[in-house]
Design a protein around this motif. Structure first.
Motif, PDB file in Angstrom:
ATOM      1  N   VAL A 133       0.860  -1.187   0.000  1.00 24.52           N
ATOM      2  CA  VAL A 133       0.000   0.000   0.000  1.00 24.52           C
ATOM      3  C   VAL A 133       0.896   1.236   0.000  1.00 24.52           C
ATOM      4  CG1 VAL A 133      -1.897   1.206   1.134  1.00 24.52           C
ATOM      5  CG2 VAL A 133      -1.713  -1.291   1.321  1.00 24.52           C
ATOM      6  N   ALA A 134       0.991   1.883  -1.153  1.00 28.84           N
ATOM      7  CA  ALA A 134       1.840   3.066  -1.301  1.00 28.84           C
ATOM      8  C   ALA A 134       1.319   3.913  -2.443  1.00 28.84           C
ATOM      9  CB  ALA A 134       3.290   2.650  -1.574  1.00 28.84           C
ATOM     10  N   ARG A 135       1.546   5.208  -2.362  1.00 30.67           N
ATOM     11  CA  ARG A 135       1.121   6.109  -3.427  1.00 30.67           C
ATOM     12  C   ARG A 135       2.172   6.227  -4.526  1.00 30.67           C
ATOM     13  NH1 ARG A 135      -0.554  11.831  -1.313  1.00 30.67           N
ATOM     14  NH2 ARG A 135       1.503  11.655  -0.362  1.00 30.67           N
ATOM     15  N   GLU A 136       3.444   5.882  -4.188  1.00 36.06           N
ATOM     16  CA  GLU A 136       4.549   6.207  -5.081  1.00 36.06           C
ATOM     17  C   GLU A 136       4.691   5.246  -6.253  1.00 36.06           C
ATOM     18  OE1 GLU A 136       4.767   5.667  -1.868  1.00 36.06           O
ATOM     19  OE2 GLU A 136       5.413   7.528  -0.895  1.00 36.06           O
ATOM     20  N   ARG A 153     -14.891 -10.599  -4.401  1.00 33.87           N
ATOM     21  CA  ARG A 153     -14.779 -11.591  -3.323  1.00 33.87           C
ATOM     22  C   ARG A 153     -13.371 -12.153  -3.185  1.00 33.87           C
ATOM     23  NH1 ARG A 153     -19.971 -13.141  -5.406  1.00 33.87           N
ATOM     24  NH2 ARG A 153     -19.074 -14.880  -6.570  1.00 33.87           N
ATOM     25  N   GLN A 154     -12.471 -11.813  -4.107  1.00 29.62           N
ATOM     26  CA  GLN A 154     -11.112 -12.332  -4.029  1.00 29.62           C
ATOM     27  C   GLN A 154     -10.344 -11.646  -2.898  1.00 29.62           C
ATOM     28  OE1 GLN A 154     -12.360 -10.322  -6.321  1.00 29.62           O
ATOM     29  NE2 GLN A 154     -10.823  -9.108  -7.407  1.00 29.62           N
ATOM     30  N   TYR A 155      -9.520 -12.431  -2.198  1.00 26.30           N
ATOM     31  CA  TYR A 155      -8.743 -11.888  -1.081  1.00 26.30           C
ATOM     32  C   TYR A 155      -7.496 -11.181  -1.579  1.00 26.30           C
ATOM     33  CZ  TYR A 155     -11.483 -13.808   2.732  1.00 26.30           C
ATOM     34  OH  TYR A 155     -12.492 -14.059   3.639  1.00 26.30           O
ATOM     35  N   TRP A 156      -7.197 -10.058  -0.939  1.00 33.52           N
ATOM     36  CA  TRP A 156      -5.968  -9.317  -1.190  1.00 33.52           C
ATOM     37  C   TRP A 156      -5.113  -9.379   0.074  1.00 33.52           C
ATOM     38  CZ3 TRP A 156      -6.511  -4.065  -4.217  1.00 33.52           C
ATOM     39  CH2 TRP A 156      -6.924  -4.353  -5.530  1.00 33.52           C
ATOM     40  N   SER A 157      -3.894  -9.844  -0.080  1.00 33.60           N
ATOM     41  CA  SER A 157      -2.927  -9.842   1.025  1.00 33.60           C
ATOM     42  C   SER A 157      -2.065  -8.592   0.869  1.00 33.60           C
ATOM     43  CB  SER A 157      -2.067 -11.105   0.978  1.00 33.60           C
ATOM     44  OG  SER A 157      -2.853 -12.263   1.157  1.00 33.60           O
ATOM     45  N   TYR A 158      -2.267  -7.624   1.723  1.00 37.80           N
ATOM     46  CA  TYR A 158      -1.635  -6.315   1.583  1.00 37.80           C
ATOM     47  C   TYR A 158      -0.654  -6.067   2.727  1.00 37.80           C
ATOM     48  CZ  TYR A 158      -4.687  -4.969   5.394  1.00 37.80           C
ATOM     49  OH  TYR A 158      -5.293  -4.915   6.623  1.00 37.80           O
ATOM     50  N   ILE A 159       0.167  -5.033   2.572  1.00 37.54           N
ATOM     51  CA  ILE A 159       1.066  -4.586   3.638  1.00 37.54           C
ATOM     52  C   ILE A 159       1.411  -3.127   3.368  1.00 37.54           C
ATOM     53  CG2 ILE A 159       3.142  -5.375   2.400  1.00 37.54           C
ATOM     54  CD1 ILE A 159       4.359  -6.039   5.171  1.00 37.54           C
ATOM     55  N   SER A 160       1.496  -2.324   4.410  1.00 34.66           N
ATOM     56  CA  SER A 160       1.894  -0.927   4.209  1.00 34.66           C
ATOM     57  C   SER A 160       3.375  -0.883   3.850  1.00 34.66           C
ATOM     58  CB  SER A 160       1.640  -0.097   5.475  1.00 34.66           C
ATOM     59  OG  SER A 160       2.565  -0.420   6.501  1.00 34.66           O
ATOM     60  N   ARG A 187      -3.909   5.242   5.360  1.00 40.09           N
ATOM     61  CA  ARG A 187      -3.555   6.536   5.944  1.00 40.09           C
ATOM     62  C   ARG A 187      -2.045   6.706   5.997  1.00 40.09           C
ATOM     63  NH1 ARG A 187      -8.079   8.917   7.751  1.00 40.09           N
ATOM     64  NH2 ARG A 187      -9.864   7.552   8.254  1.00 40.09           N
ATOM     65  N   ALA A 188      -1.320   5.621   6.262  1.00 44.70           N
ATOM     66  CA  ALA A 188       0.151   5.708   6.276  1.00 44.70           C
ATOM     67  C   ALA A 188       0.670   6.076   4.890  1.00 44.70           C
ATOM     68  CB  ALA A 188       0.738   4.366   6.714  1.00 44.70           C
ATOM     69  N   ALA A 189       0.029   5.547   3.851  1.00 43.50           N
ATOM     70  CA  ALA A 189       0.450   5.871   2.488  1.00 43.50           C
ATOM     71  C   ALA A 189       0.177   7.322   2.145  1.00 43.50           C
ATOM     72  CB  ALA A 189      -0.270   4.959   1.499  1.00 43.50           C
TER      73      ALA A 189
END
Length: 295
Positions: free
Chosen positions: A165-168, A191-198, A292-294
């Motif tokens: 998860v980033a804007r750049e 319905r598909q799962y997303w495995s995310y990380i900041s 929000r961190a992004a």
């Protein structure tokens, strides 16, 4: 510590270099062109050459280089580039490390949760087998290419990263402007799962792997609770205060993305068991925190 990094101009690599230098580490950035600065060293992934002087004295190597999976339509030629950039590059780094008289203590080699393929609703951790399809097969070869380093006694860990998860840059970098414009929505049925990380948890996790002697083998770099695409897009709408009502039909994704659409529509519910067991603490465990961190 002196640390070598490949892929230092990418989203993750550039953030990692900034973080390491901010804490006083010496970073050597491997580049494919002629070095233009004192902190650069030359390598040729396809040719298998790595300047040993750049590796000399390093306590750790972080290998992140590879062609972007979503940068281009998946033609046969670009699929070969995706594979070769990872497999040949990793083999080059691993062989160069194995040949050193004084190798580093640890190699952190990039990988991806694409290793697991489409897991549907089933949660998987690092003990799960590889899935089926192009990306899982690439990940299997990618990780196997690091074997010379492991066989030489170097602690070798594979950072199986989820969606950062980033804007750049990266996939999420394309989502932010769409949602800011008020035209975001779920992809396919959602319905598909997303495995995310900041991004900041990604960097902290990479550094945690470097600093934790007991961590080797595959490590999922994902937030503790994967969410469905529908949940993620709803969170984007809430945080950005924009509607998230315009779904992108699966057929449209297939027209635009070709074969890659099947991976976008696929489900990967990966959990970071090894990170959590090793004592890693997420700063952004929830999706709204990560967004929000992004920002």
């Amino acid at each position: 510590m002196r640390i070598a990094v490949t892929g230092s101009t990418g989203l993750i690599g550039s953030a990692l270099v900034r973080s390491l230098r901010a804490d006083g580490h010496e970073v050597v950035r491997f580049v494919r062109r002629e070095p233009a600065a004192g902190d650069e060293a030359r390598w040729d992934p396809a040719g298998g050459h790595v300047d040993p002087a750049g590796l000399a004295g390093c306590g750790a190597v972080v290998h992140l280089a590879g062609a972007g999976v979503g940068e281009h339509r998946w033609t046969s030629a670009y699929k070969k580039e995706i594979r070769d950039s990872r497999v040949l590059g990793t083999a080059a780094i691993a062989n160069a490390l194995a040949a050193l008289d004084a190798p580093p203590a640890v190699l952190v080699s990039g990988s991806a949760v694409g290793y697991y393929g489409d897991t549907g609703d089933r949660a998987v951790d690092e003990g799960a087998p590889a899935g089926h399809g192009f990306l899982p097969s690439v990940c299997v070869e990618w990780e196997a290419a690091a074997e010379p380093a492991r066989a030489a006694g170097i602690r070798t860990a594979f950072a199986r990263t989820g969606l950062v998860v980033a804007r750049e840059g990266g996939a999420w970098g394309r989502l932010f402007p769409v949602f800011r414009a008020g035209i975001g929505g779920r992809l396919g049925n959602g319905r598909q799962y997303w495995s995310y990380i900041s991004l900041r948890d990604e960097i902290a996790a990479l550094r945690h792997i470097i600093d934790t002697p007991g961590i080797e083998g595959p490590v999922n770099l994902t937030a503790p609770e994967p969410l469905t695409n529908r949940q993620v897009t709803a969170a984007m709408g809430r945080v950005l205060r924009r509607p998230a009502l315009l779904p992108v039909p699966a057929v449209a994704l297939r027209v635009v993305l070709g074969e890659f659409a099947e991976d976008v529509l696929g489900s990967q519910r990966a959990t970071p068991t090894r990170l959590l067991e090793s004592g890693f603490v997420f700063r952004d465990p929830g999706i709204e925190q990560a967004i929000r961190a992004a920002m």
